[in-house]
Design an enzyme around this catalytic site. Structure first.
Site, PDB file in Angstrom:
ATOM      1  CD  GLU A  37      38.494  24.956  -5.282  1.00 38.28           C
ATOM      2  OE1 GLU A  37      38.799  25.056  -3.965  1.00 38.28           O
ATOM      3  OE2 GLU A  37      39.422  24.823  -6.290  1.00 38.28           O
ATOM      4  CG  HIS A  57      39.135  15.878  -3.839  1.00 33.90           C
ATOM      5  ND1 HIS A  57      38.457  15.864  -5.022  1.00 33.90           N
ATOM      6  CD2 HIS A  57      39.756  17.293  -3.761  1.00 33.90           C
ATOM      7  CE1 HIS A  57      38.188  17.159  -5.514  1.00 33.90           C
ATOM      8  NE2 HIS A  57      39.036  17.981  -4.768  1.00 33.90           N
ATOM      9  NE  ARG A  65      37.574  19.693  -1.303  1.00 33.02           N
ATOM     10  CZ  ARG A  65      38.586  19.956  -1.197  1.00 33.02           C
ATOM     11  NH1 ARG A  65      39.768  19.617  -0.384  1.00 33.02           N
ATOM     12  NH2 ARG A  65      39.065  20.935  -2.319  1.00 33.02           N
ATOM     13  CG  HIS A 121      42.405  16.105  -1.251  1.00 39.34           C
ATOM     14  ND1 HIS A 121      43.023  16.042  -2.243  1.00 39.34           N
ATOM     15  CD2 HIS A 121      42.173  17.283  -1.212  1.00 39.34           C
ATOM     16  CE1 HIS A 121      43.429  17.332  -2.681  1.00 39.34           C
ATOM     17  NE2 HIS A 121      42.761  18.132  -1.955  1.00 39.34           N
ATOM     18  NE  ARG A 145      42.495  21.312   2.796  1.00 40.02           N
ATOM     19  CZ  ARG A 145      42.575  21.218   1.488  1.00 40.02           C
ATOM     20  NH1 ARG A 145      42.315  22.589   1.111  1.00 40.02           N
ATOM     21  NH2 ARG A 145      42.538  20.333   0.954  1.00 40.02           N
TER      22      ARG A 145
HETATM   23  P1  FAD Z   1      54.184  20.047   1.484  1.00 39.05           P
HETATM   24  O1  FAD Z   1      53.988  20.889   0.237  1.00 39.05           O
HETATM   25  O2  FAD Z   1      53.608  18.528   1.428  1.00 39.05           O
HETATM   26  O3  FAD Z   1      55.641  19.876   1.840  1.00 39.05           O
HETATM   27  C1  FAD Z   1      55.974  18.783   2.566  1.00 39.05           C
HETATM   28  C2  FAD Z   1      57.715  18.934   2.669  1.00 39.05           C
HETATM   29  O4  FAD Z   1      58.142  18.282   3.836  1.00 39.05           O
HETATM   30  C3  FAD Z   1      58.254  18.439   1.539  1.00 39.05           C
HETATM   31  O5  FAD Z   1      59.408  19.038   1.106  1.00 39.05           O
HETATM   32  C4  FAD Z   1      58.904  17.201   2.060  1.00 39.05           C
HETATM   33  O6  FAD Z   1      59.900  16.613   1.224  1.00 39.05           O
HETATM   34  C5  FAD Z   1      59.271  17.441   3.350  1.00 39.05           C
HETATM   35  N1  FAD Z   1      59.390  16.233   4.263  1.00 39.05           N
HETATM   36  C6  FAD Z   1      58.326  15.382   4.739  1.00 39.05           C
HETATM   37  N2  FAD Z   1      58.928  14.521   5.525  1.00 39.05           N
HETATM   38  C7  FAD Z   1      60.045  14.865   5.543  1.00 39.05           C
HETATM   39  C8  FAD Z   1      61.182  14.142   6.180  1.00 39.05           C
HETATM   40  N3  FAD Z   1      60.932  13.014   6.937  1.00 39.05           N
HETATM   41  N4  FAD Z   1      62.544  14.624   6.141  1.00 39.05           N
HETATM   42  C9  FAD Z   1      62.890  15.644   5.352  1.00 39.05           C
HETATM   43  N5  FAD Z   1      61.709  16.301   4.682  1.00 39.05           N
HETATM   44  C10 FAD Z   1      60.450  16.036   4.699  1.00 39.05           C
HETATM   45  N6  FAD Z   1      45.344  22.959  -0.904  1.00 39.05           N
HETATM   46  C11 FAD Z   1      44.699  24.396  -1.506  1.00 39.05           C
HETATM   47  O7  FAD Z   1      44.645  25.386  -0.804  1.00 39.05           O
HETATM   48  N7  FAD Z   1      44.424  24.351  -2.726  1.00 39.05           N
HETATM   49  C12 FAD Z   1      44.230  23.473  -3.818  1.00 39.05           C
HETATM   50  O8  FAD Z   1      44.032  23.785  -4.884  1.00 39.05           O
HETATM   51  C13 FAD Z   1      44.870  22.335  -3.087  1.00 39.05           C
HETATM   52  N8  FAD Z   1      44.978  21.134  -4.245  1.00 39.05           N
HETATM   53  C14 FAD Z   1      45.439  20.181  -3.905  1.00 39.05           C
HETATM   54  C15 FAD Z   1      45.738  19.237  -4.877  1.00 39.05           C
HETATM   55  C16 FAD Z   1      46.355  18.079  -4.682  1.00 39.05           C
HETATM   56  C17 FAD Z   1      46.502  16.932  -5.570  1.00 39.05           C
HETATM   57  C18 FAD Z   1      46.751  17.803  -3.189  1.00 39.05           C
HETATM   58  C19 FAD Z   1      47.308  16.571  -2.694  1.00 39.05           C
HETATM   59  C20 FAD Z   1      46.582  18.610  -2.316  1.00 39.05           C
HETATM   60  C21 FAD Z   1      45.997  19.911  -2.627  1.00 39.05           C
HETATM   61  N9  FAD Z   1      45.709  20.774  -1.626  1.00 39.05           N
HETATM   62  C22 FAD Z   1      45.288  22.201  -1.914  1.00 39.05           C
HETATM   63  C23 FAD Z   1      46.533  20.764  -0.342  1.00 39.05           C
HETATM   64  C24 FAD Z   1      47.599  21.489  -0.291  1.00 39.05           C
HETATM   65  O9  FAD Z   1      48.559  21.084  -1.571  1.00 39.05           O
HETATM   66  C25 FAD Z   1      48.677  21.027   0.916  1.00 39.05           C
HETATM   67  O10 FAD Z   1      47.885  20.904   2.036  1.00 39.05           O
HETATM   68  C26 FAD Z   1      49.909  22.039   1.152  1.00 39.05           C
HETATM   69  O11 FAD Z   1      50.577  22.188  -0.174  1.00 39.05           O
HETATM   70  C27 FAD Z   1      50.639  21.543   2.075  1.00 39.05           C
HETATM   71  O12 FAD Z   1      51.861  22.325   2.206  1.00 39.05           O
HETATM   72  P2  FAD Z   1      53.074  21.799   3.355  1.00 39.05           P
HETATM   73  O13 FAD Z   1      53.817  22.987   3.036  1.00 39.05           O
HETATM   74  O14 FAD Z   1      52.557  21.846   4.356  1.00 39.05           O
HETATM   75  O15 FAD Z   1      53.657  20.470   2.861  1.00 39.05           O
HETATM   76  C1  SIN Z   2      40.948  20.895  -5.690  1.00 40.01           C
HETATM   77  O1  SIN Z   2      41.602  21.461  -6.588  1.00 40.01           O
HETATM   78  O2  SIN Z   2      39.786  20.500  -5.773  1.00 40.01           O
HETATM   79  C2  SIN Z   2      41.889  20.928  -4.387  1.00 40.01           C
HETATM   80  C3  SIN Z   2      41.420  22.051  -3.654  1.00 40.01           C
HETATM   81  C4  SIN Z   2      41.798  21.926  -2.161  1.00 40.01           C
HETATM   82  O3  SIN Z   2      42.424  20.636  -2.150  1.00 40.01           O
HETATM   83  O4  SIN Z   2      41.624  22.762  -1.438  1.00 40.01           O
END
Ligand code: FAD
Ligand code: SIN
Length: 534
Positions: free
Chosen positions: A115, A239, A291, A352, A387
């Site tokens: 990537e 993104h 990015r 993103h 990032r």
């Molecule tokens: P999240 O997985 O967002 O979880 C948040 C949690 O908090 C959820 O359970 C939600 O219900 C809970 N929550 C929020 N507010 C409240 C509230 N008020 N009360 C109770 N619960 C609450 N990163 C990579 O490293 N590789 C990738 O390939 C990648 N692809 C991506 C593709 C997309 C489309 C997106 C949007 C992001 C991508 N990212 C990627 C980024 C990555 O997915 C996220 O940064 C990461 O998953 C965040 O995880 P987290 O556990 O911090 O939060």
């Molecule tokens: C992607 O698959 O392009 C997302 C990867 C990331 O957000 O780190």
């Protein structure tokens, strides 16, 4: 008044990669409760496509992954944090594989994709739907653990702190949260000795975002209200390649498409320039530049030529290659009438990732006693001003575990929670203004997109600040007079997050990484975090 109090050793807000990693590590020693505001798999984690970065290939080195992270982050990263995360990556991958994440393999080794910003192939993945596989595996393990209680549909409103103690101690300690139970229709108190915020990012402050609907910055807003410092909120990542479609506004086309040879081309509307591959003119790394550079270049072409989108083309790799590497995206696009094996995909940049957030140290400790945070809700020092792709899930695993380890190692310091006042709704009425709440929500997202986007100016930021101030009075009025609803809770947080983003952007008098302003185009010699103090 609702008197439904739930007590556990450790309370975790969020059931994504960060929250569940913390839960699984803590559950060996403590009773853990995990809250989610909707279904347990509705955070960004399940939506991740590309994969997880880790040094696993002969010839690749930790030093190279560290350097790539610092270069993408435009020097604003904390080097010790970067080292900690990068060096823990291979072990994190091994643990996920043991939990049953079916990573793609090439013979006996893991298949690695590439990537933007990475100087080696180092992205471990499960086809083009890595997050879904990770979320499933973590949830399976959490459901099976006798010490973990998973509670969906609890919209946390605020942290319960010393301010809510029956006998005020004044220490600022966090004792749990107040949450609106969507099923029961009232507010519950969840108390614990330690609380971990893992609520994800604030992407939905923008009109176009790849993030799920719940990414309203709740954890950042509630930590700020409780007294935590918030840092680098101006560093909002866009993104480069979100599908351009008038109905489906948030479908990501993974960076791995460019990693596997996809080209960015000008579309037919560009007239004489149609079909031109513009990225090599912008950066020697072409489509694989970090990015911020690729998103800005696309934004520039769209504005220069009055386009709706640019094209991302990987059809030259042949149908078998494309279908094998991107089965999910291929199928989804076919449903929308686009065959990526034969034609280019129309794409635009979209918000993103939230690089800023709650300030934490390398144990995930926040500024408040008993409150930890991990994942996208934090500013840990890993990402700096931008990032690096696929470093985010990695941060969730490393910091989820670090926070859990610190809590366990210091368990003797965590006192049982004192008596906390229940939520009081005796002075409020039901709102008859739901439609205004929705309008405010849309208004915020629209002006954030228009005034606080990829290219900024002080004047536009000031315009946004003015709108935020006006809406703030209205929202505070609703919140003070009406019974809370999930929409009102999210609107209050969305507004708070927007305010923190704009204040941070106005504070930075330079262009660095994701913060690019026409009024301060130079990058200063010394990189300094923006830190807002409540
Ligand atoms: P999240 O997985 O967002 O979880 C948040 C949690 O908090 C959820 O359970 C939600 O219900 C809970 N929550 C929020 N507010 C409240 C509230 N008020 N009360 C109770 N619960 C609450 N990163 C990579 O490293 N590789 C990738 O390939 C990648 N692809 C991506 C593709 C997309 C489309 C997106 C949007 C992001 C991508 N990212 C990627 C980024 C990555 O997915 C996220 O940064 C990461 O998953 C965040 O995880 P987290 O556990 O911090 O939060
Ligand atoms: C992607 O698959 O392009 C997302 C990867 C990331 O957000 O780190």
């Amino acid at each position: 008044m609702a008197d439904t109090t739930h007590v556990s050793d450790v309370l975790i807000i969020g059931s994504g990669a960060a929250g569940l990693t913390a839960a699984l590590n803590l559950a060996e020693h403590h009773k853990v409760t995990v809250l989610a505001k909707g279904k347990l798999n509705e955070g960004s984690t399940a939506w991740a496509q590309g994969g997880i970065a880790a040094v696993l290939e002969p010839g690749d080195t930790f030093e190279s992954h560290i350097e790539d992270t610092m270069i993408a982050g435009a020097g604003l990263n904390n080097r010790e944090t970067v080292e900690m995360v990068v060096e823990n990556a291979p072990v994190a991958i091994e643990r996920l594989a043991k939990l049953g994440v079916p990573f793609n393999t090439d013979g006996n080794t893991l298949h690695l994709t590439r990537e933007g910003g990475h100087s080696h192939r180092r992205i471990v993945h499960v086809d083009d739907a890595t997050g879904w596989a990770v979320q499933e595996a973590l949830l399976r393990a959490a459901h099976a653990h006798p010490n973990i209680t998973l509670v969906p549909d609890q919209v946390v409103i605020d942290l319960a702190t010393s301010r809510h103690e029956e006998r005020y101690s004044g220490a600022g300690t966090v004792w749990g949260v107040y949450a609106y139970d969507k099923e029961a229709g009232h507010v519950r108190l969840f108390t614990a000795r330690a609380t971990v915020l893992a609520t994800g990012g604030a992407g939905r402050t923008y009109l176009f975002s790849t993030a799920p609907r719940g990414a309203t910055g709740d954890g950042i807003a509630m930590a700020w209200r409780a007294g935590c410092r918030i840092s680098n909120m101006e560093m909002m990542q866009f993104h480069p390649t979100c599908l351009y479609n008038l109905e489906v506004k948030n479908f990501l086309i993974t960076e791995a498409v460019r990693g596997e040879g996809g080209h960015l081309l000008l579309p037919p509307d560009a007239g004489d320039e149609a079909g031109y591959r513009f990225m090599p003119d912008v950066d020697a790394r072409a489509e694989l530049a970090p990015r911020d550079i690729v998103a800005r270049a696309i934004d520039h072409e769209i504005k220069r030529l009055g386009l709706d989108y640019v094209h991302l083309d990987i059809s030259h790799k042949g149908p078998e290659f494309v279908k094998h590497h991107f089965p999910t995206i291929h199928a989804r696009l076919l449903d929308l009438g686009i065959d990526m094996t034969r034609e280019p995909i129309p794409v635009v940049p979209a918000q993103h990732y939230t690089c800023g957030g709650v300030v934490v140290d390398r144990h995930g400790r926040t500024d408040l006693p008993n409150l930890y945070a991990a994942g996208e809700v934090t500013q840990s020092g890993l990402h700096g001003a931008n990032r690096l792709a696929s470093n985010s899930l990695l941060e969730c695993f490393v910091f989820g575990e670090a926070a859990a380890n610190h809590i366990t190692a210091n368990w003797g310091d965590f006192a049982p929670p004192p008596a906390i006042r229940p939520w009081d709704e005796s002075r409020v009425a039901d709102s008859d203004e739901e439609v205004v709440i929705k309008q405010n929500w849309t208004e915020i997202r629209r002006f954030m997109w228009n005034y606080v986007g990829i290219v900024r100016t002080t004047k536009r930021l000031e315009r946004a600040a003015h709108r935020i101030k006006m809406l703030g009075d209205e929202i505070a009025d609703y919140y003070g007079h009406f019974r809370v609803t999930p929409d009102l809770i999210e609107l209050r947080n969305l507004h708070q997050a927007a305010d923190l983003i704009v204040k941070s952007a106005l504070h930075r008098h330079e262009s660095r990484g994701l913060h690019y302003t026409l009024d301060y185009p130079e990058t200063l010699d010394v990189a300094v975090d923006t830190v807002l103090v409540p």
